[in-house]
Design an enzyme around this catalytic site. Structure first.
Site, PDB file in Angstrom:
ATOM      1  N   ASP A 161      93.586  50.822  25.873  1.00  0.00           N
ATOM      2  CA  ASP A 161      94.562  49.753  25.695  1.00  0.00           C
ATOM      3  C   ASP A 161      95.786  50.214  24.894  1.00  0.00           C
ATOM      4  O   ASP A 161      96.135  49.621  23.889  1.00  0.00           O
ATOM      5  CB  ASP A 161      93.842  48.586  24.982  1.00  0.00           C
ATOM      6  CG  ASP A 161      94.744  47.386  24.751  1.00  0.00           C
ATOM      7  OD1 ASP A 161      95.579  47.093  25.620  1.00  0.00           O
ATOM      8  OD2 ASP A 161      94.610  46.751  23.681  1.00  0.00           O
ATOM      9  N   ASN A 438      85.638  56.141  20.979  1.00  0.00           N
ATOM     10  CA  ASN A 438      85.868  54.717  20.772  1.00  0.00           C
ATOM     11  C   ASN A 438      85.298  53.929  21.933  1.00  0.00           C
ATOM     12  O   ASN A 438      85.699  54.126  23.091  1.00  0.00           O
ATOM     13  CB  ASN A 438      87.360  54.409  20.646  1.00  0.00           C
ATOM     14  CG  ASN A 438      87.597  52.923  20.382  1.00  0.00           C
ATOM     15  OD1 ASN A 438      87.273  52.418  19.310  1.00  0.00           O
ATOM     16  ND2 ASN A 438      88.136  52.214  21.375  1.00  0.00           N
ATOM     17  N   GLU A 439      84.369  53.047  21.612  1.00  0.00           N
ATOM     18  CA  GLU A 439      83.830  52.061  22.533  1.00  0.00           C
ATOM     19  C   GLU A 439      83.342  52.602  23.871  1.00  0.00           C
ATOM     20  O   GLU A 439      83.689  52.067  24.934  1.00  0.00           O
ATOM     21  CB  GLU A 439      84.853  50.941  22.768  1.00  0.00           C
ATOM     22  CG  GLU A 439      85.179  50.177  21.496  1.00  0.00           C
ATOM     23  CD  GLU A 439      85.884  48.851  21.753  1.00  0.00           C
ATOM     24  OE1 GLU A 439      86.421  48.667  22.855  1.00  0.00           O
ATOM     25  OE2 GLU A 439      85.891  48.013  20.842  1.00  0.00           O
ATOM     26  N   TYR A 494      85.502  41.155  17.924  1.00  0.00           N
ATOM     27  CA  TYR A 494      86.613  40.210  18.094  1.00  0.00           C
ATOM     28  C   TYR A 494      86.122  38.770  18.146  1.00  0.00           C
ATOM     29  O   TYR A 494      86.528  37.996  19.005  1.00  0.00           O
ATOM     30  CB  TYR A 494      87.424  40.599  19.334  1.00  0.00           C
ATOM     31  CG  TYR A 494      88.241  41.845  19.049  1.00  0.00           C
ATOM     32  CD1 TYR A 494      89.463  41.744  18.394  1.00  0.00           C
ATOM     33  CD2 TYR A 494      87.769  43.101  19.365  1.00  0.00           C
ATOM     34  CE1 TYR A 494      90.197  42.873  18.081  1.00  0.00           C
ATOM     35  CE2 TYR A 494      88.493  44.241  19.057  1.00  0.00           C
ATOM     36  CZ  TYR A 494      89.706  44.119  18.413  1.00  0.00           C
ATOM     37  OH  TYR A 494      90.428  45.229  18.091  1.00  0.00           O
ATOM     38  N   TYR A 498      88.236  37.364  21.580  1.00  0.00           N
ATOM     39  CA  TYR A 498      87.694  37.463  22.942  1.00  0.00           C
ATOM     40  C   TYR A 498      86.439  36.605  23.101  1.00  0.00           C
ATOM     41  O   TYR A 498      86.063  36.238  24.208  1.00  0.00           O
ATOM     42  CB  TYR A 498      87.366  38.920  23.298  1.00  0.00           C
ATOM     43  CG  TYR A 498      88.586  39.813  23.353  1.00  0.00           C
ATOM     44  CD1 TYR A 498      89.610  39.566  24.256  1.00  0.00           C
ATOM     45  CD2 TYR A 498      88.722  40.898  22.502  1.00  0.00           C
ATOM     46  CE1 TYR A 498      90.736  40.380  24.310  1.00  0.00           C
ATOM     47  CE2 TYR A 498      89.837  41.723  22.555  1.00  0.00           C
ATOM     48  CZ  TYR A 498      90.846  41.448  23.460  1.00  0.00           C
ATOM     49  OH  TYR A 498      91.949  42.248  23.512  1.00  0.00           O
ATOM     50  N   GLU A 529      87.250  47.353  13.869  1.00  0.00           N
ATOM     51  CA  GLU A 529      88.299  46.546  14.502  1.00  0.00           C
ATOM     52  C   GLU A 529      87.910  45.086  14.390  1.00  0.00           C
ATOM     53  O   GLU A 529      86.765  44.722  14.684  1.00  0.00           O
ATOM     54  CB  GLU A 529      88.469  46.895  15.985  1.00  0.00           C
ATOM     55  CG  GLU A 529      89.076  48.254  16.231  1.00  0.00           C
ATOM     56  CD  GLU A 529      89.329  48.541  17.719  1.00  0.00           C
ATOM     57  OE1 GLU A 529      89.432  47.576  18.517  1.00  0.00           O
ATOM     58  OE2 GLU A 529      89.398  49.725  18.063  1.00  0.00           O
ATOM     59  N   TRP A 574      92.482  45.349  13.116  1.00  0.00           N
ATOM     60  CA  TRP A 574      93.172  45.854  14.310  1.00  0.00           C
ATOM     61  C   TRP A 574      94.393  44.972  14.511  1.00  0.00           C
ATOM     62  O   TRP A 574      94.223  43.804  14.774  1.00  0.00           O
ATOM     63  CB  TRP A 574      92.263  45.791  15.535  1.00  0.00           C
ATOM     64  CG  TRP A 574      92.870  46.492  16.720  1.00  0.00           C
ATOM     65  CD1 TRP A 574      93.463  45.922  17.807  1.00  0.00           C
ATOM     66  CD2 TRP A 574      92.944  47.915  16.915  1.00  0.00           C
ATOM     67  NE1 TRP A 574      93.895  46.881  18.676  1.00  0.00           N
ATOM     68  CE2 TRP A 574      93.599  48.114  18.151  1.00  0.00           C
ATOM     69  CE3 TRP A 574      92.552  49.020  16.164  1.00  0.00           C
ATOM     70  CZ2 TRP A 574      93.849  49.395  18.655  1.00  0.00           C
ATOM     71  CZ3 TRP A 574      92.797  50.286  16.672  1.00  0.00           C
ATOM     72  CH2 TRP A 574      93.430  50.450  17.898  1.00  0.00           C
ATOM     73  N   LYS A 593      98.243  42.487  18.273  1.00  0.00           N
ATOM     74  CA  LYS A 593      97.286  42.323  17.175  1.00  0.00           C
ATOM     75  C   LYS A 593      97.774  42.965  15.890  1.00  0.00           C
ATOM     76  O   LYS A 593      97.057  42.966  14.881  1.00  0.00           O
ATOM     77  CB  LYS A 593      95.913  42.860  17.565  1.00  0.00           C
ATOM     78  CG  LYS A 593      95.261  42.016  18.641  1.00  0.00           C
ATOM     79  CD  LYS A 593      93.802  42.279  18.788  1.00  0.00           C
ATOM     80  CE  LYS A 593      93.252  41.556  19.994  1.00  0.00           C
ATOM     81  NZ  LYS A 593      93.797  42.070  21.283  1.00  0.00           N
TER      82      LYS A 593
END
Ligand code: GCB
Length: 647
Positions: A161, A438-439, A494, A498, A529, A574, A593
């Site tokens: 992103d 990351n993720e 989040y 989200y 985050e 974040w 953000k």
């Protein structure tokens, strides 16, 4: 590979400035031998991303090659020395020619590479440097991506992103070095056991006290690798304190370990970027100087102890941000003005930490962090290895062998990038942990097979720092197969954005429950985050997503929860600032953000964070001063006793 520097045996010059430039979406230049000179070239500043510099050029969406070219005179005084050409970064892969001769190829956009160009670029003559930079991501690259053919041409799709900025993002260097020289340097530091009682318990709420470590005896182990014929040569290592007083010295054979004992050392610590200067000399058997190299060294230790993260045996609590190298026009081009400004902003917030989300940042940024005593989680560029974000382009399994899976080639590239990252950043005391990804999709057997050797590799290369990765929300406690392997948990969450959008009450309940579940693992947790988009200037009396108030309240709700979970030892909002992304339905001119706008002006959440974090920083300072004072008094008592004339 060592960073360029000036000294008695070394000289370096930056080749930054305006280079000739041409985009080459069809790859024409490869066959047309543009390696010898790029026809009809325009211009492009280095360092910068090329995407936003030339209005109307379409370069923001460019896929494929671009070419850079410039001339440089190699000084005649460099005869007899080796000449190195170094790129601090070429995003995302490059081939380099000097006077038509290929001198280097490198894959990966965020780490440096160099070539010995002594033969291709004779001293006292001009040299033409040509660089082809490509930016295609595939399932074998780090990060991954897929190039698709559309009605508008070739499009790079990727699963992370932030905008896929490309180009020569960092400085280019030409250096003269001696033929027999230092070419690698490892430094490890250790502090003598403290003997003091463990520091005050961490209070919940707003950070908790984190004290600076008191002075202690230390050991600095140095191993300098040497290139060229160094038989009979001797390395001398001298450590100077910040006032340039010599505190330790020893010598050894080239390539051997040298141990420096530093009595009553001043540790590098959070908020206290104290560093020694390590001077190395390489002399031949006759005592003549072959090479000299100097670097700053922060003496500190990092350790995970149960659910605590200890720096110098003192528990730390991280407060700061996930960030991006991202600015208007420059994109990811490093700029000292903007980097210093961002670091001053971190101080303005009272932050003490950040993660180099989602790729290694310019080394100048780590220099600033070293200097400021910031705690950095250094992240590899492995971002977007997750079918959840791929819009169906990755198979549901994400990892494995097959045309739509991330497999052995990516894993090999990932290992390479980790080796390069550790080789570059290990000398920075600010780096306290390695985040390997990351993720990623981390709940499958295939993910376990993919990551296990990478975790082992990092541990083997650097046993002195915790290994970690940032966990994505669908990989829950108990399901995630990678979390059990790592020392420190990073969780990106989040709640209220989200999930539970617009409902901070439910979000609070869910966040509390999830963190409690993670805490069961008995490891320290950094919420790496959390946050909400807010378009600066959008206000609302009700809890409306996208408003500044909602972002502020979501951050306050989250930190309230963190303060009740002792295993949560860090909070990274974040993001520090809004940043550019690929176009998308949930992106409004990029990701919003940031608690700062992209121009670095504060939104409402920024003021609230500043209040919370500055209060924590103030408590830390008070605790540190108290500890220093205690130490001074004890020390004083000891030395008074030793003096016969003191009553
Ligand atoms: C994430 C990613 C980050 C995104 C962020 C978001 O989980 O790690 O790269 O920018 O969420 O804003 O969606």
């Amino acid at each position: 590979m060592l960073r360029p520097q000036d000294g008695p045996t070394r000289e370096s010059t930056r080749l930054d400035g305006v280079w000739r430039f041409r985009a080459d979406p069809d790859g024409t230049g490869r066959d047309a031998a543009w390696s010898r000179g790029v026809p009809d070239a325009g211009r492009m500043p280095v360092p910068s991303s090329y995407g936003d510099v030339l209005p109307g050029s379409g370069l923001r969406q460019h896929v494929g090659d671009v070419w850079y070219e410039r001339e440089v005179w190699v000084p005649s005084g460099w005869r007899g020395r080796r000449v190195l050409l170094r790129f601090d970064a070429a995003a995302h892969e490059a081939t380099v020619w000097v006077n038509g001769v290929e001198v280097a190829r490198h894959v990966g956009g965020y780490l440096p590479f160099e070539a010995d160009v002594t033969d291709a670029a004779p001293a006292g003559e001009p040299a033409r440097v040509v660089v082809r930079v490509g930016n295609e991501l595939t399932l074998a690259t780090i990060p991954p991506g897929v190039v698709e053919t559309t009605a508008s041409g070739r499009r790079q799709r990727y699963f992370h992103d932030f905008l896929h900025y490309s180009g020569l993002h960092r400085s280019v260097w030409l250096s003269a070095v001696p033929p027999v020289r230092f070419d690698t340097l490892d430094v490890a530091t250790e502090l003598a056991p403290t003997g003091e009682p463990p520091p005050v318990e961490r209070a919940t709420g707003e950070g908790g006290p984190v004290a600076r470590a008191a002075r202690r005896d230390a050991t600095v182990r140095v191993r300098a690798g040497v290139a060229g014929d160094a038989s009979g040569a001797v390395v001398t290592a001298v450590l100077l304190d910040a006032d340039e007083r010599e505190v330790a010295r020893d010598a050894g054979d080239a390539g051997a370990a040298i141990e420096l004992a530093v009595p009553d050392a001043h540790p590098w610590a959070p908020g206290d970027g104290y560093r020694y200067l390590l001077r190395l000399e390489l002399r031949d058997a006759a005592g003549d100087l072959l090479d000299a190299y100097a670097t700053r060294v922060g003496i500190r230790t990092v350790r995970v102890d149960g659910a605590r993260l200890l720096v110098n045996d003192v528990p730390v609590r991280l407060r700061g941000f996930g960030r991006h190298e991202d600015h208007p026009v420059r994109g990811k081009g490093h700029d000292d003005v903007l980097a210093v400004h961002d670091h001053e902003l971190l101080g303005w917030f009272g932050a003490n930490s950040f993660r180099t989300s989602h790729y290694p940042y310019a080394e100048e940024v780590l220099d600033l962090a070293d200097e400021d005593g910031l705690l950095v989680i250094s992240e590899s560029p492995a971002v977007g290895q997750n079918a959840v974000f791929s819009g169906g382009r990755l198979g549901a399994e994400t990892f494995g062998e097959g045309p739509d899976l991330i497999g052995a080639d990516a894993q090999a590239a990932h290992a390479r990038v980790l080796r390069e990252l550790l080789a570059r950043d290990a000398l920075h005391p600010s780096v306290i942990a390695w985040s390997i990804a990351n993720e990623p999709a981390s709940s499958t057997d295939a993910a376990e097979r993919y990551f296990a050797p990478l975790v082992d590799l990092v541990r083997e290369l650097d046993p002195s720092r915790p290994v970690t990765f940032a966990n994505e929300t669908s990989n829950r406690p108990g399901r995630c197969r990678v979390t059990p392997m790592v020392d420190l948990l990073l969780v990106n969450r989040y709640l209220g954005w989200y999930v539970d959008t617009g409902d901070l009450v439910s979000a609070e309940e869910h966040l509390r429950a999830e963190l409690a579940a993670w805490a069961e693992l008995g490891k320290p947790i950094v919420v790496s985050e959390f946050g909400a988009d807010a378009v600066a200037g959008v206000h609302h009396l009700d809890p409306e997503p996208w408003s500044e108030e909602y972002q502020r309240d979501l951050v306050a709700m989250s930190t309230r929860v963190f303060d009740t979970v002792p295993a949560v030892i860090g909070e990274h909002v974040w993001n520090l600032a809004d940043f550019a992304t690929a176009p998308g339905l949930i992106r409004v001119d990029g990701n919003r953000k940031g608690v700062l706008t992209r121009q670095r002006q504060p939104k409402a959440a920024a003021w609230a964070l500043r209040e919370r974090w500055r209060a924590a920083a103030e408590r830390e300072r008070a605790a540190a001063t108290g500890r220093d004072e205690d130490h001074r008094r004890n020390h004083q008592k000891g030395s008074d006793r030793d003096r016969p004339d003191t009553p």
